[in-house]
Scaffold this motif. Sequence first.
Motif, PDB file in Angstrom:
ATOM      1  N   ASN A  54       0.813  -1.219   0.000  1.00  0.00           N
ATOM      2  CA  ASN A  54       0.000   0.000   0.000  1.00  0.00           C
ATOM      3  C   ASN A  54       0.847   1.271   0.000  1.00  0.00           C
ATOM      4  OD1 ASN A  54       1.007  -0.111   2.590  1.00  0.00           O
ATOM      5  ND2 ASN A  54      -0.892   0.550   3.580  1.00  0.00           N
ATOM      6  N   ASP A  55       2.063   1.163  -0.532  1.00  0.00           N
ATOM      7  CA  ASP A  55       2.957   2.326  -0.536  1.00  0.00           C
ATOM      8  C   ASP A  55       2.430   3.466  -1.394  1.00  0.00           C
ATOM      9  OD1 ASP A  55       4.822   1.365   1.235  1.00  0.00           O
ATOM     10  OD2 ASP A  55       6.079   0.450  -0.306  1.00  0.00           O
ATOM     11  N   TYR A  56       1.575   3.161  -2.363  1.00  0.00           N
ATOM     12  CA  TYR A  56       1.143   4.202  -3.302  1.00  0.00           C
ATOM     13  C   TYR A  56      -0.361   4.455  -3.251  1.00  0.00           C
ATOM     14  CZ  TYR A  56       5.862   3.520  -4.976  1.00  0.00           C
ATOM     15  OH  TYR A  56       7.231   3.421  -5.047  1.00  0.00           O
ATOM     16  N   VAL A  57      -1.017   4.069  -2.149  1.00  0.00           N
ATOM     17  CA  VAL A  57      -2.440   4.393  -2.022  1.00  0.00           C
ATOM     18  C   VAL A  57      -2.585   5.890  -1.746  1.00  0.00           C
ATOM     19  CG1 VAL A  57      -3.041   2.095  -1.202  1.00  0.00           C
ATOM     20  CG2 VAL A  57      -2.482   3.887   0.468  1.00  0.00           C
ATOM     21  N   PRO A  58      -3.738   6.492  -2.073  1.00  0.00           N
ATOM     22  CA  PRO A  58      -3.898   7.934  -1.850  1.00  0.00           C
ATOM     23  C   PRO A  58      -3.784   8.296  -0.367  1.00  0.00           C
ATOM     24  CG  PRO A  58      -5.638   7.081  -3.269  1.00  0.00           C
ATOM     25  CD  PRO A  58      -4.916   5.902  -2.722  1.00  0.00           C
ATOM     26  N   LYS A  59      -3.030   9.351  -0.100  1.00  0.00           N
ATOM     27  CA  LYS A  59      -2.960   9.963   1.235  1.00  0.00           C
ATOM     28  C   LYS A  59      -2.977  11.470   0.994  1.00  0.00           C
ATOM     29  CE  LYS A  59      -0.474   6.153   3.475  1.00  0.00           C
ATOM     30  NZ  LYS A  59       0.726   5.747   4.238  1.00  0.00           N
ATOM     31  N   ILE A  60      -4.175  12.040   1.077  1.00  0.00           N
ATOM     32  CA  ILE A  60      -4.408  13.393   0.574  1.00  0.00           C
ATOM     33  C   ILE A  60      -5.041  14.257   1.656  1.00  0.00           C
ATOM     34  CG2 ILE A  60      -5.616  14.756  -1.197  1.00  0.00           C
ATOM     35  CD1 ILE A  60      -5.762  12.074  -2.832  1.00  0.00           C
ATOM     36  N   VAL A  61      -4.593  15.499   1.740  1.00  0.00           N
ATOM     37  CA  VAL A  61      -5.223  16.509   2.590  1.00  0.00           C
ATOM     38  C   VAL A  61      -5.770  17.606   1.686  1.00  0.00           C
ATOM     39  CG1 VAL A  61      -4.775  18.366   4.238  1.00  0.00           C
ATOM     40  CG2 VAL A  61      -3.870  16.078   4.670  1.00  0.00           C
ATOM     41  N   ILE A  62      -7.053  17.976   1.902  1.00  0.00           N
ATOM     42  CA  ILE A  62      -7.658  19.073   1.144  1.00  0.00           C
ATOM     43  C   ILE A  62      -8.093  20.154   2.129  1.00  0.00           C
ATOM     44  CG2 ILE A  62      -9.518  19.780  -0.395  1.00  0.00           C
ATOM     45  CD1 ILE A  62      -9.491  17.104  -1.650  1.00  0.00           C
ATOM     46  N   LEU A  63      -7.527  21.343   1.957  1.00  0.00           N
ATOM     47  CA  LEU A  63      -7.837  22.481   2.817  1.00  0.00           C
ATOM     48  C   LEU A  63      -8.409  23.610   1.979  1.00  0.00           C
ATOM     49  CD1 LEU A  63      -4.509  22.482   4.889  1.00  0.00           C
ATOM     50  CD2 LEU A  63      -6.678  21.398   5.512  1.00  0.00           C
ATOM     51  N   GLY A  64      -9.126  24.496   2.633  1.00  0.00           N
ATOM     52  CA  GLY A  64      -9.686  25.634   1.918  1.00  0.00           C
ATOM     53  C   GLY A  64     -10.639  26.397   2.811  1.00  0.00           C
ATOM     54  N   PRO A  65     -10.915  27.648   2.479  1.00  0.00           N
ATOM     55  CA  PRO A  65     -11.826  28.464   3.285  1.00  0.00           C
ATOM     56  C   PRO A  65     -13.263  27.997   3.120  1.00  0.00           C
ATOM     57  CG  PRO A  65     -11.176  29.648   1.307  1.00  0.00           C
ATOM     58  CD  PRO A  65     -10.377  28.389   1.326  1.00  0.00           C
ATOM     59  N   PRO A  66     -14.163  28.483   3.970  1.00  0.00           N
ATOM     60  CA  PRO A  66     -15.586  28.149   3.799  1.00  0.00           C
ATOM     61  C   PRO A  66     -16.073  28.528   2.405  1.00  0.00           C
ATOM     62  CG  PRO A  66     -15.222  29.325   5.874  1.00  0.00           C
ATOM     63  CD  PRO A  66     -13.930  29.370   5.125  1.00  0.00           C
ATOM     64  N   ALA A  67     -16.905  27.676   1.809  1.00  0.00           N
ATOM     65  CA  ALA A  67     -17.512  27.896   0.492  1.00  0.00           C
ATOM     66  C   ALA A  67     -16.521  27.796  -0.662  1.00  0.00           C
ATOM     67  CB  ALA A  67     -18.232  29.251   0.432  1.00  0.00           C
ATOM     68  N   SER A  68     -15.325  27.259  -0.413  1.00  0.00           N
ATOM     69  CA  SER A  68     -14.361  27.081  -1.509  1.00  0.00           C
ATOM     70  C   SER A  68     -14.640  25.824  -2.310  1.00  0.00           C
ATOM     71  CB  SER A  68     -12.932  27.031  -0.951  1.00  0.00           C
ATOM     72  OG  SER A  68     -12.795  25.944  -0.043  1.00  0.00           O
ATOM     73  N   GLY A  69     -15.527  24.964  -1.793  1.00  0.00           N
ATOM     74  CA  GLY A  69     -15.871  23.730  -2.508  1.00  0.00           C
ATOM     75  C   GLY A  69     -15.003  22.553  -2.151  1.00  0.00           C
ATOM     76  N   LYS A  70     -14.268  22.645  -1.030  1.00  0.00           N
ATOM     77  CA  LYS A  70     -13.326  21.561  -0.700  1.00  0.00           C
ATOM     78  C   LYS A  70     -14.031  20.239  -0.421  1.00  0.00           C
ATOM     79  CE  LYS A  70     -12.827  22.854   4.195  1.00  0.00           C
ATOM     80  NZ  LYS A  70     -13.760  23.996   4.120  1.00  0.00           N
ATOM     81  N   THR A  71     -15.215  20.296   0.221  1.00  0.00           N
ATOM     82  CA  THR A  71     -15.928  19.055   0.518  1.00  0.00           C
ATOM     83  C   THR A  71     -16.404  18.380  -0.763  1.00  0.00           C
ATOM     84  OG1 THR A  71     -16.626  19.866   2.678  1.00  0.00           O
ATOM     85  CG2 THR A  71     -17.923  18.072   1.721  1.00  0.00           C
ATOM     86  N   THR A  72     -16.884  19.176  -1.712  1.00  0.00           N
ATOM     87  CA  THR A  72     -17.317  18.619  -3.003  1.00  0.00           C
ATOM     88  C   THR A  72     -16.141  17.983  -3.734  1.00  0.00           C
ATOM     89  OG1 THR A  72     -19.066  20.275  -3.195  1.00  0.00           O
ATOM     90  CG2 THR A  72     -18.372  19.179  -5.228  1.00  0.00           C
ATOM     91  N   ILE A  73     -15.006  18.686  -3.789  1.00  0.00           N
ATOM     92  CA  ILE A  73     -13.817  18.156  -4.466  1.00  0.00           C
ATOM     93  C   ILE A  73     -13.330  16.897  -3.760  1.00  0.00           C
ATOM     94  CG2 ILE A  73     -11.434  18.643  -5.128  1.00  0.00           C
ATOM     95  CD1 ILE A  73     -13.563  20.194  -6.733  1.00  0.00           C
ATOM     96  N   ALA A  74     -13.346  16.917  -2.421  1.00  0.00           N
ATOM     97  CA  ALA A  74     -12.909  15.747  -1.662  1.00  0.00           C
ATOM     98  C   ALA A  74     -13.809  14.542  -1.937  1.00  0.00           C
ATOM     99  CB  ALA A  74     -12.899  16.072  -0.168  1.00  0.00           C
TER     100      ALA A  74
END
Length: 479
Positions: A54-74
């Motif tokens: 599992n060395d190459y499985v996704p390990k991603i952090v998505i940050l952003g201000p409110p209403a930037s759409g980060k939850t949708t992108i995530a």
Amino acid sequence: MDATTAPHRIPPQMPQYGEANHIFELMQNMLEQLLIHQPKDPIPFMIDHLQRDNDYVPKIVILGPPASGKTTIAMWLAKHLSTNLLSVESLIAKEYSPLAADARMHYQKFKMVPDMLLIRLMQERLKEEDCVRRGWILDGIPETREQALTIQTLGISPRHVIVLSAPDTVLIERNLGKRIDPQTGEIYHTTFDWPPESEIQNRLMVPAGIFEGETARKLLEYHRNIVRILPSYPKILKVISADQPCVDVFYQALTYVQTSHRSNAPFTPRVLLCGPVGSGKSLQAALLAQKYGLINVCCGQLLKEAVADKSKYSDLIQPFFEKEIAVPDNIIMKVLKQRLDQQDCVERGWVLHGFPRDLDQAHLMDSLGYKPNRVFFLNVPFDSVIERLSLRRTDPITGERYHLMYKPPPTIEVQARLLQNPKDSEEQIKLKMDLFYRNSAELEQFYGDAITLNGDQDPYTVFEYIESGIINRLPKKVP
């Protein structure tokens, strides 16, 4: 190994095997995990780590201000990559977890979760089998620098960090139109992303805290924290503008998370340049050789040198030169093998052009163990090639080369005596281009990781693209 026999000659198959099987990265990842977890018995731990693969499985952090759409992108990324989405809401909603129950009680009272409780929840979730095997995406976590540092201390390290950015005025306007589907958790917008189904429209709700003053307060808090979080991820961070269509943001994010970061593994470039006559292969090979010390291997030049030097292959090649017909593949391969086996090619790497020209030649080269680790196809339109080659001229007195458009002769007298090489006639060029493009599709399919470039631009711009393709790891193909 006896030190007195140095320098030692490493067989070319050894680095090729290491590169092909990512041995350096494998050992590096295993060492990292050993230092993070510090097991009492390292051997079973390493066996288990290798079996997990599992060395190459996704390990991603998505940050952003409110209403930037980060939850949708995530959510879109998690669905596309078949990985797990973790947010504060999903962590505290977990069933059968005493930690999650404590977090829910705390959130109901104070509308927040203490840092250590949130991190323990996250640590508990990341140890579960689905996260270990399929990876994870953290939506909006970490929220503060303290959280970021604590997460790093526990050995939880993302491979990609995405930060969404947009002007505050845009975010406030966008936030006021936000609606949420209570059944699925999907986020919609009254202007930008309204669902077509009336059933979904009827059940949409206005999220709590959606008014201008509250949004401005959250933005201020976000800006205060994000500038302290970003230094924790200096080499894996990408900022993407959220002030564009959501689909565009998603594809930029997807492209980034599917791109491997530069490796510290030892790397000996073995570069193959393919392209029609006049595409600039010789110039690019010369630039690579000059900057990186690669051996410039031009197949046509090798054959000419073999004849001129009266080498052991001279008598085999000479009759074909005299009759002006193609030298057989097996003879070309003998000459090429002799050059690529020399120690300078093995140690410093090489850039090859002029061979292979078709699928049979590519198979022949591959069967003998000569496998390029970077392949570039230079595409140039027919009209541009005609312009580059058919206007070339040579001064028979001085040997000086001119181009009627880019490097015209200095005087009318010189221009009058210029000669054109018969190979530069438009008919000859067209024949060679037709031959190349007849075989290029099969070659591109054979070299599946090949990078195709637009060769019809400034040569130094083309060189920058080639250089980037050599320095960086090959990107994964985006579906």
